[in-house]
Design a protein around this motif. Structure first.
Motif, PDB file in Angstrom:
ATOM      1  N   THR A  38      64.543  58.194  77.458  1.00  0.00           N
ATOM      2  CA  THR A  38      64.716  56.816  77.933  1.00  0.00           C
ATOM      3  C   THR A  38      63.333  56.156  78.099  1.00  0.00           C
ATOM      4  O   THR A  38      62.951  55.815  79.228  1.00  0.00           O
ATOM      5  N   VAL A  64      67.015  55.553  74.194  1.00  0.00           N
ATOM      6  CA  VAL A  64      67.462  54.226  74.653  1.00  0.00           C
ATOM      7  C   VAL A  64      66.326  53.522  75.401  1.00  0.00           C
ATOM      8  O   VAL A  64      65.472  54.175  76.005  1.00  0.00           O
ATOM      9  N   ASP A  66      64.383  51.920  78.155  1.00  0.00           N
ATOM     10  CA  ASP A  66      64.421  51.811  79.618  1.00  0.00           C
ATOM     11  C   ASP A  66      63.840  50.473  80.082  1.00  0.00           C
ATOM     12  O   ASP A  66      64.174  49.989  81.148  1.00  0.00           O
ATOM     13  N   GLY A  87      67.431  54.310  82.099  1.00  0.00           N
ATOM     14  CA  GLY A  87      67.832  55.674  82.428  1.00  0.00           C
ATOM     15  C   GLY A  87      68.699  55.720  83.687  1.00  0.00           C
ATOM     16  O   GLY A  87      69.737  56.390  83.701  1.00  0.00           O
ATOM     17  N   LEU A  90      72.119  54.387  83.011  1.00  0.00           N
ATOM     18  CA  LEU A  90      72.876  55.334  82.185  1.00  0.00           C
ATOM     19  C   LEU A  90      73.455  56.450  83.065  1.00  0.00           C
ATOM     20  O   LEU A  90      74.634  56.799  82.931  1.00  0.00           O
TER      21      LEU A  90
END
Ligand code: UDP
Length: 243
Positions: A38, A64, A66, A87, A90
């Motif tokens: 992240t 992904v 952050d 993060g 998630l």
């Protein structure tokens, strides 16, 4: 098929939060062990100099964004990132999804007591959440062997590792095959937030993409680290290929 966009050579998955959760499910139900990173702009900048970190990010099963800076930077790449998938957010979505199911979590990281506080609060917030084990993030070689053994014995569905970047990414990469966790995720300081020791920015700041600004004024000791944000923006603009 993953839809990937590169930001300064770091491959990010162009997914919404909902799609990210769906991908974790697929990884969890598949064969072998997987890991998710992240990165925020600071980590993307670190990876420009740290070859080991860059190669780990390039091998991850999902990456992904952050930070909103990464989403902004993607407008100069082939595919635009859809939204920030922080993060911490998630983890909250995964708790929500898997509370009350047979899926299990292990919390690893943070100062002594923080993961335990975080676990207590998350169990309260998400009834039925199965946190099967936890350990703080300060250990020596002997302790580390015990932690690895503990995680292997418990074989959690999801291992959250909050050792700060890039330590957590390198630790996951080096140990993943010994751990028996289906999916490992580097979550930075998320346990501090879950425990209530560090506050996320209020929603309006998050919505406006100004969480970094909130962090700067509330945690001024981070200013040196945050100086990397303008350097990140400058580097992106210097290397941009406008669509
Ligand atoms: N940490 C840890 N072990 C270490 C160094 C750091 O568990 O050896 C933890 C620290 O207590 C904190 C997190 O890692 O909870 C790092 O938080 P930070 O907000 O700095 O994360 P980053 O911004 O690096 O993702």
């Amino acid at each position: 098929m993953r839809k990937i966009t590169q930001v300064l050579n770091v491959p990010f998955d162009a997914v919404t939060m909902k799609e990210a959760v769906a991908r974790v499910k697929v990884l969890m139900n598949g064969e072998g062990q997987h890991f998710i990173c992240t990165p925020n702009p600071e980590i993307v900048m670190d990876a420009q100099k740290d070859k080991e970190l860059m190669s780990i990010l390039r091998e991850a099963d999902m990456v992904v964004p952050d930070g909103i800076g990464v989403v902004w930077a993607s407008k100069y790449s082939s595919i635009r990132l859809k939204e920030r998938v922080a993060g911490y957010d998630l983890t909250q979505n995964l708790f929500n999804e898997f509370a009350g199911t047979d899926k299990t979590f292990y919390f690893f990281g943070g100062a002594p007591g923080v993961a335990a506080d975080a676990a207590r609060k998350m169990r309260h917030k998400y009834p039925g959440l199965k946190i099967v084990g936890l350990h703080n993030g300060y250990f020596d070689g002997k302790e580390e062997k015990k932690i690895i053994h503990d995680i292997k014995n418990l074989s959690p569905s999801i291992l959250l590792v909050g050792l700060g970047a890039p330590k957590q990414e390198k630790w996951i990469y080096d140990n993943m095959r010994l751990l028996g966790a289906k999916v490992s995720i580097g979550v930075g300081g998320s346990f501090d937030v879950m425990a209530g020791n560090v506050k996320r920015a209020p929603r309006p700041f998050q919505k406006l993409g100004l969480e970094w600004f909130y962090r700067l004024i509330t945690q001024p000791t981070r200013w040196r680290r945050m100086m990397r944000l303008p350097i990140f923006a400058f580097t992106v603009l210097k290397t941009r290929k406008r669509r």
